[in-house]
Design an enzyme around this catalytic site. Structure first.
Site, PDB file in Angstrom:
ATOM      1  N   LYS A  42       0.833  -1.210   0.000  1.00 50.68           N
ATOM      2  CA  LYS A  42       0.000   0.000   0.000  1.00 50.68           C
ATOM      3  C   LYS A  42       0.867   1.260   0.000  1.00 50.68           C
ATOM      4  O   LYS A  42       0.640   2.170  -0.794  1.00 50.68           O
ATOM      5  CB  LYS A  42      -0.897   0.005   1.246  1.00 50.68           C
ATOM      6  CG  LYS A  42      -1.591   1.330   1.494  1.00 50.68           C
ATOM      7  CD  LYS A  42      -2.484   1.293   2.709  1.00 50.68           C
ATOM      8  CE  LYS A  42      -1.832   1.704   3.997  1.00 50.68           C
ATOM      9  NZ  LYS A  42      -1.534   3.144   4.128  1.00 50.68           N
ATOM     10  N   ASN A  43       1.855   1.297   0.900  1.00 53.40           N
ATOM     11  CA  ASN A  43       2.625   2.534   1.062  1.00 53.40           C
ATOM     12  C   ASN A  43       3.608   2.798  -0.074  1.00 53.40           C
ATOM     13  O   ASN A  43       4.210   3.861  -0.130  1.00 53.40           O
ATOM     14  CB  ASN A  43       3.369   2.531   2.407  1.00 53.40           C
ATOM     15  CG  ASN A  43       2.419   2.779   3.565  1.00 53.40           C
ATOM     16  OD1 ASN A  43       1.231   3.044   3.354  1.00 53.40           O
ATOM     17  ND2 ASN A  43       2.925   2.683   4.777  1.00 53.40           N
TER      18      ASN A  43
ATOM     19  N   ARG B  56      -4.733  10.526   4.489  1.00 53.73           N
ATOM     20  CA  ARG B  56      -3.678  11.538   4.603  1.00 53.73           C
ATOM     21  C   ARG B  56      -2.693  11.502   3.445  1.00 53.73           C
ATOM     22  O   ARG B  56      -2.138  12.521   3.069  1.00 53.73           O
ATOM     23  CB  ARG B  56      -2.877  11.298   5.879  1.00 53.73           C
ATOM     24  CG  ARG B  56      -3.562  11.652   7.150  1.00 53.73           C
ATOM     25  CD  ARG B  56      -2.610  11.365   8.288  1.00 53.73           C
ATOM     26  NE  ARG B  56      -1.266  11.804   7.938  1.00 53.73           N
ATOM     27  CZ  ARG B  56      -0.827  13.052   8.075  1.00 53.73           C
ATOM     28  NH1 ARG B  56      -1.604  13.964   8.578  1.00 53.73           N
ATOM     29  NH2 ARG B  56       0.402  13.366   7.714  1.00 53.73           N
TER      30      ARG B  56
ATOM     31  N   CYS C 144      -5.457  13.125  13.110  1.00 54.42           N
ATOM     32  CA  CYS C 144      -5.976  11.778  12.852  1.00 54.42           C
ATOM     33  C   CYS C 144      -5.826  10.980  14.124  1.00 54.42           C
ATOM     34  O   CYS C 144      -5.197  11.429  15.076  1.00 54.42           O
ATOM     35  CB  CYS C 144      -5.278  11.119  11.674  1.00 54.42           C
ATOM     36  SG  CYS C 144      -3.654  10.508  12.073  1.00 54.42           S
TER      37      CYS C 144
ATOM     38  N   ARG D 250       0.339  14.524  13.247  1.00 54.64           N
ATOM     39  CA  ARG D 250       0.844  14.308  11.892  1.00 54.64           C
ATOM     40  C   ARG D 250       0.776  15.548  10.996  1.00 54.64           C
ATOM     41  O   ARG D 250       0.052  15.560  10.004  1.00 54.64           O
ATOM     42  CB  ARG D 250       0.097  13.139  11.247  1.00 54.64           C
ATOM     43  CG  ARG D 250       0.264  11.859  12.028  1.00 54.64           C
ATOM     44  CD  ARG D 250      -0.435  10.702  11.408  1.00 54.64           C
ATOM     45  NE  ARG D 250       0.348  10.032  10.398  1.00 54.64           N
ATOM     46  CZ  ARG D 250      -0.065   8.941   9.772  1.00 54.64           C
ATOM     47  NH1 ARG D 250      -1.239   8.421  10.053  1.00 54.64           N
ATOM     48  NH2 ARG D 250       0.685   8.360   8.868  1.00 54.64           N
TER      49      ARG D 250
ATOM     50  N   ASP E 294       4.402   0.748  12.120  1.00 54.98           N
ATOM     51  CA  ASP E 294       3.231   0.051  11.566  1.00 54.98           C
ATOM     52  C   ASP E 294       3.162  -1.423  11.980  1.00 54.98           C
ATOM     53  O   ASP E 294       2.185  -2.105  11.679  1.00 54.98           O
ATOM     54  CB  ASP E 294       3.217   0.153  10.035  1.00 54.98           C
ATOM     55  CG  ASP E 294       2.807   1.542   9.561  1.00 54.98           C
ATOM     56  OD1 ASP E 294       2.394   2.364  10.399  1.00 54.98           O
ATOM     57  OD2 ASP E 294       2.900   1.796   8.344  1.00 54.98           O
TER      58      ASP E 294
ATOM     59  N   ARG F  94      -8.837  -0.530   4.492  1.00 53.05           N
ATOM     60  CA  ARG F  94      -8.002   0.504   3.877  1.00 53.05           C
ATOM     61  C   ARG F  94      -6.657  -0.069   3.470  1.00 53.05           C
ATOM     62  O   ARG F  94      -6.063   0.384   2.500  1.00 53.05           O
ATOM     63  CB  ARG F  94      -7.752   1.642   4.880  1.00 53.05           C
ATOM     64  CG  ARG F  94      -8.933   2.559   5.085  1.00 53.05           C
ATOM     65  CD  ARG F  94      -8.522   3.733   5.944  1.00 53.05           C
ATOM     66  NE  ARG F  94      -7.226   4.213   5.497  1.00 53.05           N
ATOM     67  CZ  ARG F  94      -6.313   4.797   6.263  1.00 53.05           C
ATOM     68  NH1 ARG F  94      -6.558   5.001   7.531  1.00 53.05           N
ATOM     69  NH2 ARG F  94      -5.169   5.204   5.767  1.00 53.05           N
TER      70      ARG F  94
HETATM   71  C1  UD1 Z   1       4.134   7.008   6.543  1.00 52.41           C
HETATM   72  C2  UD1 Z   1       3.310   5.767   6.278  1.00 52.41           C
HETATM   73  C3  UD1 Z   1       2.715   5.251   7.577  1.00 52.41           C
HETATM   74  C4  UD1 Z   1       3.799   5.061   8.630  1.00 52.41           C
HETATM   75  C5  UD1 Z   1       4.671   6.299   8.763  1.00 52.41           C
HETATM   76  C6  UD1 Z   1       5.857   6.108   9.675  1.00 52.41           C
HETATM   77  C7  UD1 Z   1       2.533   6.098   4.019  1.00 52.41           C
HETATM   78  C8  UD1 Z   1       1.404   6.389   3.099  1.00 52.41           C
HETATM   79  N1  UD1 Z   1       2.264   6.101   5.325  1.00 52.41           N
HETATM   80  O1  UD1 Z   1       3.257   8.004   7.033  1.00 52.41           O
HETATM   81  O2  UD1 Z   1       2.049   4.028   7.299  1.00 52.41           O
HETATM   82  O3  UD1 Z   1       3.210   4.779   9.883  1.00 52.41           O
HETATM   83  O4  UD1 Z   1       5.156   6.708   7.480  1.00 52.41           O
HETATM   84  O5  UD1 Z   1       6.636   5.057   9.218  1.00 52.41           O
HETATM   85  O6  UD1 Z   1       3.622   5.836   3.579  1.00 52.41           O
HETATM   86  N2  UD1 Z   1       6.012  14.843  10.783  1.00 52.41           N
HETATM   87  C9  UD1 Z   1       6.003  16.202  11.031  1.00 52.41           C
HETATM   88  N3  UD1 Z   1       5.936  17.063   9.962  1.00 52.41           N
HETATM   89  C10 UD1 Z   1       5.855  16.635   8.673  1.00 52.41           C
HETATM   90  C11 UD1 Z   1       5.857  15.242   8.428  1.00 52.41           C
HETATM   91  C12 UD1 Z   1       5.945  14.380   9.506  1.00 52.41           C
HETATM   92  O7  UD1 Z   1       6.066  16.630  12.180  1.00 52.41           O
HETATM   93  O8  UD1 Z   1       5.787  17.459   7.762  1.00 52.41           O
HETATM   94  C13 UD1 Z   1       6.123  13.883  11.912  1.00 52.41           C
HETATM   95  C14 UD1 Z   1       4.867  13.034  12.093  1.00 52.41           C
HETATM   96  O9  UD1 Z   1       3.908  13.682  12.884  1.00 52.41           O
HETATM   97  C15 UD1 Z   1       5.443  11.796  12.749  1.00 52.41           C
HETATM   98  C16 UD1 Z   1       6.821  11.640  12.095  1.00 52.41           C
HETATM   99  O10 UD1 Z   1       7.124  12.928  11.583  1.00 52.41           O
HETATM  100  O11 UD1 Z   1       5.618  11.991  14.124  1.00 52.41           O
HETATM  101  C17 UD1 Z   1       6.884  10.629  10.976  1.00 52.41           C
HETATM  102  O12 UD1 Z   1       5.815  10.834  10.088  1.00 52.41           O
HETATM  103  P1  UD1 Z   1       5.880  10.466   8.541  1.00 52.41           P
HETATM  104  O13 UD1 Z   1       7.069   9.607   8.264  1.00 52.41           O
HETATM  105  O14 UD1 Z   1       5.740  11.705   7.751  1.00 52.41           O
HETATM  106  O15 UD1 Z   1       4.575   9.599   8.357  1.00 52.41           O
HETATM  107  P2  UD1 Z   1       3.720   9.532   7.052  1.00 52.41           P
HETATM  108  O16 UD1 Z   1       4.618   9.773   5.881  1.00 52.41           O
HETATM  109  O17 UD1 Z   1       2.483  10.338   7.205  1.00 52.41           O
END
Ligand code: UD1
Length: 417
Positions: free
Chosen positions: A22-23, A92, A116, A121, A304, A396
């Site tokens: 998925k990711n 998201r 969420c 996030r 995850d 999902r």
């Molecule tokens: C992706 C994965 C999700 C997984 C996560 C962490 C997808 C579609 N989803 O989510 O399944 O659980 O990686 O491995 O690939 N953060 C900020 N600012 C930002 C971006 C992130 O503060 O602009 C923080 C987030 O709140 C979190 C951390 O960084 O605490 C990691 O988040 P991130 O790696 O961005 O998660 P996703 O990419 O949303």
């Protein structure tokens, strides 16, 4: 709302295939926006999140044709650059259209995802990176409104490791003027798979899979075909199911090389694991031993997989400590596991799980995608019936989970609403 009914206590045996990731599929679908020529994808999992991504792309004017696990996308006639709140709030990862839209069309309006269930996030790093590349960005009525004549290559250091942030910036950089360096980049295998798809489209990318990605911008990307990598989280979830319930199972079409942290932890529970290039066999003849773990960006232990290992610890021998460092508020499954008789104490971002001799089935509620997977794993060992409600979360991200588990001998069925 559909529910899953599980009668626990069956050992699992047999062979099942792993679906596409998925990711990896979600960012690669969005990458189609970067070219006027078709992108041909295979091994795309049939999931609600993929449906949502295709619906979003279709609203933007991308034509798609889906047959089984193949999806062909044609973004030659994009007619809108707006990702509306209705879609973004349900997924998201919709934020992944931001980079490609600004890069190719010089403008984008993408709704902010908002909070969420598993924490705040934010997407500030996506925005900061695009600004560094010369985009002007404002927040208007809940939307990120971005514009740029042509993005310019630059050096970006993200404040923390972000997976979709890295992906968004890497996609944007493929069409930027000059060289972009992304420091502190996410090293997740899904980032590497996206880079492979982009390179097949003519992008010039080095360093994907390390924390320093270098992208040399090109004028245009072209059509390509790509096969989406296997889902390491789905595979890990089935392996946890066996670690908890016992048995001997082979996963085919897997990619064990992307699963070191998960496989190491499973071995620590006492599971015997054998791997080939694209298969994994797990053999569990005794009660699992409790393990300690701490979530971290790849190659560390994936957040995850945290809920599924918590479920294993619940029925293991001994006491295990789980520390969640990526998302705050990602222990909601613990309260539901307690309803099944688990002994879990939570203090901040740490959970102490004392293994109990047995769980007893109950009605539980899924709160997010991976939390639901943890509840199913627990239901497979709990005595009697466990009814998992709100499984739209599971749909999902898991393709036919109950059918795959039933093929291994689990007594599990979907109860239609
Ligand atoms: C992706 C994965 C999700 C997984 C996560 C962490 C997808 C579609 N989803 O989510 O399944 O659980 O990686 O491995 O690939 N953060 C900020 N600012 C930002 C971006 C992130 O503060 O602009 C923080 C987030 O709140 C979190 C951390 O960084 O605490 C990691 O988040 P991130 O790696 O961005 O998660 P996703 O990419 O949303």
């Amino acid at each position: 709302m559909d529910r899953l009914r599980v009668q626990g206590g069956q050992r699992l045996a047999g062979e099942i295939p792993v679906s596409g990731a998925k990711n990896a599929a979600l960012p690669i679908l969005c990458a189609a926006l970067l070219s006027t020529q078709p992108l041909d994808l295979d091994n795309v999992p049939r999931l609600h999140d993929v449906d949502t991504a295709l619906r979003l792309l279709s609203q933007l004017g991308v034509r798609s044709h889906r047959e089984g696990h193949r999806v062909q996308l044609d973004a030659s006639a994009v007619s809108s650059v707006e990702a509306p709140y209705d879609l973004v709030k349900t997924m998201r990862a919709s934020i992944l259209v931001l980079g490609p839209l600004v890069a190719r069309f010089g403008e984008a309006r993408v709704s902010l995802p908002g909070g969420c269930a598993i924490g705040q996030r934010p997407v500030d790093q996506h925005i900061k990176g695009l600004q560094a590349m010369g985009a002007s960005i404002t927040i208007e009525h809940g939307y990120v409104v971005a514009s740029a004549k042509r993005l310019k290559g630059t050096r970006i250091v993200t404040d923390m490791v972000t997976v979709t942030g890295t992906e968004n910036l890497m996609m944007a950089a493929t069409l930027a003027d000059g060289e972009t360096v992304i420091e502190n980049a996410a090293r997740e295998p899904e980032v590497v798979d996206l880079a492979a798809a982009l390179v097949a489209m003519g992008a010039r990318i080095e360093g994907a899979g390390t924390d320093r990605i270098v992208v040399h911008g090109v004028q245009a990307l072209h059509g390509a075909s790509h096969r989406v990598m296997p889902d390491r989280i789905e595979a890990g979830t089935f392996l946890c199911a066996v670690a908890a319930a016992g048995g001997r199972v082979t996963l085919t079409r897997a990619q064990p090389s992307s699963m070191d942290a998960t496989l190491d932890k499973l071995r620590e529970t006492g599971a015997v694991i054998e791997c080939g290039t694209d298969w994994i066999r797990i053999d569990v003849q005794q009660r699992a031993r409790a393990i300690n773990l701490r979530t971290a960006p790849y190659p560390g232990f994936a957040t995850d997989m945290q809920a599924q290992f918590m479920a294993v610890n619940c029925v293991a021998h001994g006491t295990g400590i789980i520390t969640e460092t990526i998302f705050e508020n990602r222990f909601m499954h613990a309260l539901e596991l307690q309803r099944l008789g688990a002994d879990i104490a939570i203090e901040g971002n740490t959970a102490v799980i004392r293994g109990v001799a047995g769980l007893s089935g109950a009605a539980v509620m899924a709160t997010d995608l991976r939390a639901s997977a943890g509840l199913v794993v627990a239901g497979l060992v709990a005595e009697g019936e466990t009814l998992v409600d709100r499984i739209y979360h599971l749909d999902r991200g898991y393709e036919q989970m109950e059918i795959k588990l039933a093929a291994l001998g689990a007594r599990i069925e979907r109860v239609r609403a």
